[in-house]
Every structure is written in C-alpha cells, then in structure tokens.
Design an enzyme around this catalytic site. Structure first.
Site, PDB file in Angstrom:
ATOM      1  N   SER A 109     -83.662  32.209   1.747  1.00  0.00           N
ATOM      2  CA  SER A 109     -83.254  33.324   2.601  1.00  0.00           C
ATOM      3  C   SER A 109     -84.438  34.234   2.829  1.00  0.00           C
ATOM      4  O   SER A 109     -85.234  34.444   1.906  1.00  0.00           O
ATOM      5  CB  SER A 109     -82.184  34.178   1.917  1.00  0.00           C
ATOM      6  OG  SER A 109     -80.978  33.505   1.907  1.00  0.00           O
ATOM      7  N   HIS A 136     -84.262  37.555  10.334  1.00  0.00           N
ATOM      8  CA  HIS A 136     -83.536  37.000   9.199  1.00  0.00           C
ATOM      9  C   HIS A 136     -83.472  35.489   9.364  1.00  0.00           C
ATOM     10  O   HIS A 136     -83.339  34.988  10.480  1.00  0.00           O
ATOM     11  CB  HIS A 136     -82.108  37.570   9.182  1.00  0.00           C
ATOM     12  CG  HIS A 136     -81.138  36.749   8.395  1.00  0.00           C
ATOM     13  ND1 HIS A 136     -80.217  35.916   8.983  1.00  0.00           N
ATOM     14  CD2 HIS A 136     -80.966  36.621   7.058  1.00  0.00           C
ATOM     15  CE1 HIS A 136     -79.500  35.305   8.039  1.00  0.00           C
ATOM     16  NE2 HIS A 136     -79.943  35.707   6.867  1.00  0.00           N
ATOM     17  N   ASN A 186     -82.008  31.807   7.045  1.00  0.00           N
ATOM     18  CA  ASN A 186     -81.403  31.229   5.851  1.00  0.00           C
ATOM     19  C   ASN A 186     -81.196  29.751   6.110  1.00  0.00           C
ATOM     20  O   ASN A 186     -80.655  29.374   7.144  1.00  0.00           O
ATOM     21  CB  ASN A 186     -80.051  31.922   5.582  1.00  0.00           C
ATOM     22  CG  ASN A 186     -79.281  31.251   4.466  1.00  0.00           C
ATOM     23  OD1 ASN A 186     -78.570  30.270   4.679  1.00  0.00           O
ATOM     24  ND2 ASN A 186     -79.422  31.766   3.270  1.00  0.00           N
ATOM     25  N   TYR A 187     -81.701  28.909   5.205  1.00  0.00           N
ATOM     26  CA  TYR A 187     -81.444  27.463   5.301  1.00  0.00           C
ATOM     27  C   TYR A 187     -80.923  27.011   3.944  1.00  0.00           C
ATOM     28  O   TYR A 187     -81.444  27.447   2.914  1.00  0.00           O
ATOM     29  CB  TYR A 187     -82.713  26.694   5.695  1.00  0.00           C
ATOM     30  CG  TYR A 187     -83.054  26.903   7.161  1.00  0.00           C
ATOM     31  CD1 TYR A 187     -82.548  26.059   8.141  1.00  0.00           C
ATOM     32  CD2 TYR A 187     -83.846  27.980   7.556  1.00  0.00           C
ATOM     33  CE1 TYR A 187     -82.826  26.264   9.490  1.00  0.00           C
ATOM     34  CE2 TYR A 187     -84.134  28.198   8.909  1.00  0.00           C
ATOM     35  CZ  TYR A 187     -83.620  27.337   9.862  1.00  0.00           C
ATOM     36  OH  TYR A 187     -83.887  27.552  11.196  1.00  0.00           O
ATOM     37  N   ARG A 188     -79.901  26.178   3.950  1.00  0.00           N
ATOM     38  CA  ARG A 188     -79.238  25.828   2.692  1.00  0.00           C
ATOM     39  C   ARG A 188     -78.722  24.384   2.697  1.00  0.00           C
ATOM     40  O   ARG A 188     -78.463  23.801   3.762  1.00  0.00           O
ATOM     41  CB  ARG A 188     -78.095  26.811   2.426  1.00  0.00           C
ATOM     42  CG  ARG A 188     -77.108  26.919   3.554  1.00  0.00           C
ATOM     43  CD  ARG A 188     -76.216  28.160   3.506  1.00  0.00           C
ATOM     44  NE  ARG A 188     -75.323  28.165   4.660  1.00  0.00           N
ATOM     45  CZ  ARG A 188     -75.623  28.714   5.846  1.00  0.00           C
ATOM     46  NH1 ARG A 188     -76.768  29.331   6.035  1.00  0.00           N
ATOM     47  NH2 ARG A 188     -74.776  28.644   6.860  1.00  0.00           N
ATOM     48  N   VAL A 197     -77.726  40.858  -8.282  1.00  0.00           N
ATOM     49  CA  VAL A 197     -77.443  41.778  -7.179  1.00  0.00           C
ATOM     50  C   VAL A 197     -78.709  42.174  -6.427  1.00  0.00           C
ATOM     51  O   VAL A 197     -78.721  42.252  -5.196  1.00  0.00           O
ATOM     52  CB  VAL A 197     -76.712  43.031  -7.716  1.00  0.00           C
ATOM     53  CG1 VAL A 197     -76.592  44.096  -6.653  1.00  0.00           C
ATOM     54  CG2 VAL A 197     -75.339  42.633  -8.221  1.00  0.00           C
ATOM     55  N   SER A 231     -81.313  40.484  -5.849  1.00  0.00           N
ATOM     56  CA  SER A 231     -81.748  39.410  -4.944  1.00  0.00           C
ATOM     57  C   SER A 231     -80.846  39.345  -3.718  1.00  0.00           C
ATOM     58  O   SER A 231     -81.321  39.124  -2.605  1.00  0.00           O
ATOM     59  CB  SER A 231     -81.733  38.057  -5.661  1.00  0.00           C
ATOM     60  OG  SER A 231     -82.711  38.041  -6.669  1.00  0.00           O
TER      61      SER A 231
END
Lengths: 410, 410
Positions: A198, A212, A214-216, A371, A373
């Site tokens: 993230s 922003h 985010n890759y998951r 929290v 993070s």
C-alpha cells in the site's frame, strides 16, 4: 491443531507465545533501504537474510528440543503454510517456479524498495523504516517519510499475513470464489496467505496531487498443502487539489497502457470500478479523479501467470508517472488561500478513509492490527471549514464539478 | 397514507414536494440569536413566530385549496403527528400541560439560544446561524462559530424530526422498549418524533479543553395519536489536551450534583457508561476524561416528568461550568510544541467521531441528512504524526495514562 506441531512452530519463531508468523527479519530495524539522499546503510542481501534466519533457528534449538521431548513426537509432515514457505525459501530461494505466495512477497519487497528510493530522490530526505510482527500471525514493513522537503507525508507499507479462516469466512468467500473448497463439504477452517503493498503520498505543495495505490494477493491452502482458491486485487488513484489536465491524462494513460497490454477489457472496467468505489457517498462527491480499482481477479478472469504479469506491469507504472507529475508540480508557486483549499480537500480524504474505505475498516477491526501502519494514510494536517463552498467559476469549483461527475481522461 | 391528507401537508409546508417537516421558520435565516458581542438583531418572540407561521399558511392557501379540489376530500381527523403539533402550538402555545414533544422542543430552543449567547460572550465574536429543513421530514437550527478569538470551532445544533418507523425498526426498538407496541401485533409503521441538542467546542488554546454534549428525546405515536414509547438520552464529556485536575473535578462534580439531585444511582452508572462509550477501541484509549453518558431512560428508570427535570438540570450545568473552565484557560501561554500536541489529539477526536460514534454514522447514512450539521463536530484543524509518542514523564504522557485508565474525579 496447534499442539500437533510444536516443532516447526519454534523453527519459525523465537517467542513461544507466537504462532504462524511469517519471519521477516529479527524484530524492528530501521533504514534497511536507502537512496543517495539518505543513510547509506544497505538492506541485507537475500543470502544474508537466510543466514540470519538460520541463526535465529539455531537460537531456538534448545527450547525446541526440550519442547519436543516433553510434549509429543515431532511430525515434520504437519507444517503450517508459513512453515512450509520458510523451509522452501531457505532451501531454494525464490524463482519463477516457486509458489505465488513467495513470488508475490519477493515482488512487493522489491517494489517497496524501489518506490522508497524514488520518493527519497524526489524529496531529498529519508524514510523511517519499521519492521513489525503481529502477535496473531503475520507482519510487515512500514516506511514513512514525514514532514519532508516535498512530502507532508508519504507511506509505503507491505504486509504478509499467514492465518486461518474460520468456517463462516469460508462460506462468505465461496460466494465470489467457488473453488475455495472442492466438493460440498466445508472444512471447519482453512489456512490462508495474504500479501499486499500500500502506498500513499501527500505532497506539501497544493498544486501537487495526493496519490494512493494498493496491490494485493490472497490464497487459501487445501488441507493437503496445495494452493486452493486465489485472487489478486489492486489499483491506483490520483487526488489533486487543483486539476491539471496533463497530469490526469498522463496518470490515466499510463494505467490504460498497462491494462491494454494484458487485456483490452481491463481499463474500461477497472476505471469505472474506481469511480464507483472512491466516493464520499455522504457528500455525493468522488475522493479524487480516479484511476483503476479491481478485486477478485482469479481464474475466471485469466490464468494466474497472466494476472500476475498484469499486476507487475501496473504497479511498475507508478514510479515514472508520479515522478513526472511531482517534478512538474512540487516547486510551483501557491497562495495561502490555495494551501487552505488543500487542507479542506485533505479533510475529505480523511472522511473517505475513516468512513468508507473497507480496507481501513477491516484493519481497525482486526485484533492486534498495527494501527500506525493502517493510519499512515492519514495526512499530516487536515482542515474542516463549516459550509465552505468554492467561488463560482474558480479553479476550486472546477475540481468539485469533476468530483461530482467523473471524466474520461483518455 | 400520503394521499389521504393533502390538506395539512400544505398547511405545514410551502413546498408541495415536502412531507412531515416540522416548520421552524421560513427557510434559512441568519443571526436570530445574538449577544452583546454580536449583531444586536433579536430572535423573534414566540408570538411573532406563530404569526409568521400563520402568514406561511396563508401563502400556501391557494395551492392548498386547489390541491384539495383536484385530489380528494379533506380529512381533518387524519393528521400526522407534525400537523397535530403545529395545530396545538398555534392554538395554545407551549405550557407544562403540552405534549413532551413540544416541551422538549421549547427547552432545547431556549438552551441553544442561551448557550450561543454564553459562548459569544467568551469569544467576543458571533455565530453563523442556519435554519434548515430535511426533504424527508424534519429540520433544525445549526449555529457555528468558526475561527473566532477563543474558539477554533464551536457548534450548537438542534434538530427536530418527525418521521415514520418501518416495521423492521419497530421490531429492533422493541428489544429495549417493550411498550413501543401494545399487545402482540406489530404495525407496518409507526410515526415518531425525535428532538436533540448537540454541542461541540474546540478552543484555540491547547490548555483549554474540547467539550461535547448531546441531549435527546424520542417518542413514537400510537395509531390513535396518543404517545407510545418514549425515552431520553444524553450526556456531556470533556476532552483536554493537558490535564488540569481542577477542571476535571469541576466538570465531573457539576454533573454529579445534577445527577444526585434526581437519583443517587445516576452518576456512578452514567459516568461508567461514558467511560465505556467514548473509546477509540483501535487505540485502546479514551477520547477524553469522560463525564456522563446515558440512553434509553424511560418509565423503567423513572417517570417522564422526573427524567425531563433531570435532563433540564443536567444540560443547564454546561454554561456555568464550561465558562469557568474557559475563563481559567483561554489566555494561558503555550508553546508551539503544545499546539502540535493539541493538533494530534484533535486527530484522535476525528478518528472517534468518524470511526466509532454511532450518532455520526447514523447521520451520515441517513438519506438527505444535512452533512454540514453532522460534521460541525470536526475540528477546524487536525494532525496525524506517524508513531508520535509523548516523552516519558511529560504532561502529554500523563494525559495518555489517564486516557488508558479512566479516573474517578469526584
């Protein structure tokens, strides 16, 4: 189940109270990455890391054998997913033949390092780096640059979680992923792995946009240890305070190119998904000018290798694109009024993240989550002015118009 | 049901599309209250208000009779709760014999005026006042003082809602309030009335505490028009950035005295309830140093008159208590570092309000809610610093210790 495998629990961890954590490195350490702008200490090479993990294993050898002696026979075949992966990494390293769990971990670790170096080069100051473990299983590396020269706050975090899904969660996931279980019998629990990177950057200059991404990757393990269901998710979106069409076009075009190289359906679908997800519903206003967003990409979309290739190309667009945009905007002149507008937009960013973002809500409701993070996404400063409305015909109003009706930029 | 009572719908409202709104005053208007510090225009006296409501009724007389003529026969006996109350107010004014709906409305309107005047006297500048109506039913008055001399932001709002509860909501409420329906049959819907006063003050000086209060009344109407279930809720809590024991003791003692005068069980019970409610669970830390919080006070607690008397006394402690605290703190010297700490505490205030506060969540999820009134509770400015920890032995640390383990102040 826990009591059936005391041996490898200790092979993987030095604290007897902890279970199923992925060992990343021994406790918290600072500045393993760095660029020319920062501390020259280097991250340990992969070989060195495995040596240190071996040393860690030796450190726990005595309590381990004591545990085996007093507890029950060692069953080497009953390894957790985390223990299997650790063993594989130590024996063979990570190659294209490794399980996707290890390849995704390797990829996001490399990307985190590259992105941190690129952002340090833009800012001229260094990131703070915290490695952490979660008591309930898993851990990660959180890198934050705060109150820098260019960035108010930039955070780049990875997390790697090994855990167990209870039956209720399996049933819920089966709605989207039929192959999470084979046949009709639902097991009481399933081991899973989740990995993600993230990133969020809040620049100081109000002309420079917040970004922003985010890759998951998520995977369950079958009871025999083979991979069960799997899927990828991700995306990236831009949140300017002032619209520069050039930036919006560049950002969307670089994502479109990455999408089109893999599947012509991706960009239109993921752009729309992004426009629908990042919305402050209570204000009927998008958070920013979008980008792409997707979830649950599995074999129903394409084969695993193809999707992983897309994920890699898509994430890799970030550094060149955002560096170009930042170089255009970071030194532009601005007024106090423009800074105030940035702060008001920041407030609305906070509203989205705390009220609507599913990832943040999930994180804050996860017992033992780190929290700091999760909330590295919060801006350093934000403002709420009652009934603040942009002046008619102003640049601020032009932004709000686009936030109310998302545009096609490419 | 809507089509059965076109007449009084128009008697109550000038816009044909609106239903079941409580008429407060014609559309938005500014500065009906004021103190010596502000614009000397005065709020209209009750009599004048009823005259203006009558004028409003006349204004809609033509469309009303047109509507009656083309729609269906006028059924004067089928009035909504809002229409009944308007008729009663116009005919008789509000006395101790009036329904609680009207007495609570009168009380919170008076309190709003008194509090606004007291805060203007402290600040030396005036509130902006917005009267608003909600398309779906109800309305209110929101008063905000922003970027004043003493207050960064202070908001004092009242809302008065007439609406209809669907069956699902009735079933849910019956868990706490058995007498919401008589007998076993659950009606398809029930009319309800809700009134509340909410207040929040964020001072500029980091030595001066943020304060919040909310008092509310809820009632359902039986199908024959009589009052069904009813209950009161409320409370007030203090959120300092720096602990001054004198302030904490004064704040808690004044609430305890108000509680004790009515019921010796109230304070210990409501203090504990407050300590348990205003918690940032994700940080395992209270929002502030508490006060009182309570909900669902109905005939199982005490009779309606006794509870209303308690509500009034409790709310009335606010002005003298907070004025005393503000006069002690508003001009104290402070450092840049102390201002920074205040901003970090503000960030955690935002987290509570957006992540945990049930009232805010309910408001933001209510279609047609006035978002700016709900979010008047947001501070003008807030900050999030990654991994910010107070220095050991500092005053900041002392505060955090108390937030982690609430104290008995009286």
């Amino acid at each position: 189940m826990a009591s059936q495998r005391p041996a490898l629990r200790f092979l993987a961890h030095c604290k007897p109270s902890s279970r199923r954590r992925i060992p990343t490195s021994p406790s918290a350490c600072h500045r393993p990455f760095s660029s020319s702008a920062a501390n020259p200490a280097r991250s340990p090479a992969p070989f060195a890391r495995y040596v240190s993990l071996t040393a860690l294993s030796l450190l726990v050898a005595v309590p381990l054998f004591f545990k085996i002696a007093v507890d029950e026979p060692m069953k080497l075949d009953e390894l957790t997913l985390a223990e299997r992966d650790l063993k594989t990494k130590m024996a063979q390293g990570v190659t294209d033949m490794s399980p996707m769990r290890l390849r995704m971990e390797k990829f996001i670790r490399e990307q985190q390092k590259d992105i941190v170096q690129a952002l340090e080069a833009i800012d001229g100051s260094g990131f703070r780096i915290d490695e952490w473990q979660r008591k309930e299983g898993g851990g990660g590396t959180t890198c934050v640059l705060q109150d820098g020269n260019v960035f108010e706050k930039a955070g780049v975090g990875i997390s790697l979680v090994y855990g167990t899904l209870p039956k209720a969660a399996i049933l819920k996931m089966r709605a989207n992923h039929k192959n999470i279980v084979e046949g009709e019998a639902i097991p009481e629990s399933l081991e899973f792995f989740a990995a993600g990177l993230s990133l969020i950057c809040h620049p100081k200059n109000p002309m420079a946009p917040t970004v922003h991404l985010n890759y998951r990757y998520f995977e369950t393990a079958n009871p025999d240890g083979s991979s069960g269901a799997w899927w990828f998710g991700g995306g990236s979106d831009l949140t300017p305070n002032y619209l520069f069409d050039d930036d919006a076009i560049l950002f969307h075009k670089s994502l479109k190119d990455a999408c089109d190289a893999h599947n012509k359906d991706y960009f239109p679908k993921f752009k729309k998904w992004c426009d629908e997800y990042f919305v402050n519903k209570h204000r009927n206003e998008s958070r920013g000018i979008g980008g792409i967003f997707f979830d649950d990409l599995d074999e129903a979309t394409q084969d695993k290798e193809s999707i992983f290739a897309f994920i890699q190309d898509s994430l890799k667009t970030f550094v060149p694109t955002y560096s170009t945009i930042m170089n255009r905007r970071k030194d532009m002149p601005f007024t106090e009024k423009e800074k105030e507008w940035q702060q008001i937009r920041r407030g609305k960013y906070v509203e989205f993240n705390l009220v609507h973002d599913r990832g943040t809500a999930f994180g804050l409701n996860t017992p033992g989550a780190r929290v700091e993070s999760i909330l590295m996404s919060m801006p350093l400063t934000a403002s709420w002015r009652y009934m603040y409305e942009p002046e008619p015909g102003s640049r601020e109003e032009r932004l709000v118009d686009v936030l109310r009706e998302p545009k096609e930029w490419v």
